[in-house]
Design an enzyme around this catalytic site. Structure first.
Site, mmCIF file in Angstrom:
data_model
loop_
_atom_site.group_PDB
_atom_site.id
_atom_site.type_symbol
_atom_site.label_atom_id
_atom_site.label_comp_id
_atom_site.label_asym_id
_atom_site.label_seq_id
_atom_site.Cartn_x
_atom_site.Cartn_y
_atom_site.Cartn_z
ATOM 1 C CD GLU A 1 -5.551 -3.084 -4.793
ATOM 2 O OE1 GLU A 1 -5.198 -2.150 -4.050
ATOM 3 O OE2 GLU A 1 -4.934 -4.159 -4.890
ATOM 4 C CG HIS B 1 -5.605 -2.183 -0.418
ATOM 5 N ND1 HIS B 1 -4.801 -1.711 -1.427
ATOM 6 C CD2 HIS B 1 -5.110 -1.646 0.736
ATOM 7 C CE1 HIS B 1 -3.875 -0.923 -0.916
ATOM 8 N NE2 HIS B 1 -4.030 -0.881 0.399
ATOM 9 C CB SER C 1 -0.968 -0.055 1.182
ATOM 10 O OG SER C 1 -1.989 0.905 1.060
#
Length: 306
Positions: A239, A269, A145
């Protein structure tokens, strides 16, 4: 591989109390509670360490043989939430599969420490490994991320300061564009159970503190990527950051960077964190391990986490 496993994880994320765009202090507590809810596997060993003044957690998993390289790991949390300790679970899964020593870095967080504090910490940690005698080609960089975006920013900073590049970088669901301009911000908005544009805009404002969101070290998607080491990019089909991964892969290819892109349909995600529950997550981790070990130099691999 089963759709039901991915649906179950998506439902879990959708019903989670974590809101990345919520109050920072509250969400930091929730993040630690969510990621620390379960015990680590019995073969995982951790200890606190320091990398040039930057706190980190050393992670080993599996057997007791000498470590085959060093994994420099950057946790997610939109640059404002998360910790090195919260990243241990996922870092340990990669460490076990590679026999590497993972170092989960506790880089400084916004809004208290806005950009470029996180990049400065990442570069300080990498410099420290080199100064301790760790060969660059025995280091692999990984992030998920925002940590994936930070891993890429580190590679750019390494290049621009003339340091030797690590052997490779693996980025999981990377946040590479703080302008939120990807088309999947809209087309995957109803499908993504974990992220929203609002949350990312809130945290991007905290992190940037007025800096241009197209600044390469903040948004690596907008950087000249020439000279970077081999990249592995993974993302899930559900995502809103899907386009961040797709566009990054295209830009890397145009810059003559060796790049491998893998999209897992219907996955949310950072689904790799659910390896015990989801076949695709275990498969993704196996791919990361093969990529990492395939680029490490066996003749120079060493454990350098002290």
């Amino acid at each position: 591989m089963t759709r039901s496993q991915l649906d179950a994880v998506s439902d879990l994320l959708l019903n989670s109390p974590l809101d990345l765009g919520g109050d920072v202090a509250t969400m930091r507590r929730v993040f630690e509670e969510v990621l620390g809810a379960g015990p680590l596997p019995g073969d995982v060993r951790t200890r606190k360490t320091d990398l040039g003044g930057v706190p980190a957690v050393e992670v080993r998993a599996g057997g007791t043989a000498a470590a085959a390289g060093t994994l420099l790991y950057f946790h997610g949390g939109a640059y404002a939430i998360g910790s090195a300790a919260a990243g241990v679970g996922l870092a340990s899964e990669i460490a076990r599969r590679t026999a590497a020593t993972a170092l989960s870095v506790d880089y400084r967080l916004a809004p208290e420490h806005p950009f470029p504090a996180a990049v400065d910490d990442a570069l300080a940690a990498y410099r420290t490994l080199l100064a301790r005698g760790t060969p660059a080609d025995s280091i692999a960089v990984t992030g998920e991320s925002a940590g994936g975006g930070l891993a890429l920013a580190l590679l750019l900073a390494i290049r621009d300061t003339g340091l030797p590049q690590p052997s490779s970088a693996s980025v999981l669901s990377p946040w590479t564009d703080l302008t939120q301009s990807g088309g999947t911000m809209a087309t995957r908005a109803d499908a993504d159970p974990a992220l929203t544009r609002r949350a990312l805009e809130t945290r991007a404002a905290d992190y940037l503190a007025g800096a241009d969101p197209r600044t390469p070290l903040a948004s690596p998607l907008h950087a000249d990527l020439r000279g970077l080491p081999p990249l592995l990019i993974q993302a899930g089909g559900r995502e809103i950051l899907l386009d961040d991964a797709l566009r990054l892969a295209a830009r890397a290819a145009h810059a003559d960077v060796p790049v491998t892109l893998r999209i897992f349909p219907e996955a949310p995600h950072v689904f790799q964190g659910f390896a015990p529950l989801v076949d695709e997550a275990a498969e993704a981790l196996d791919q990361i391990a093969a990529f990492v070990t395939g680029h490490l130099r066996p003749s120079t691999c060493s454990a350098q986490g002290a």
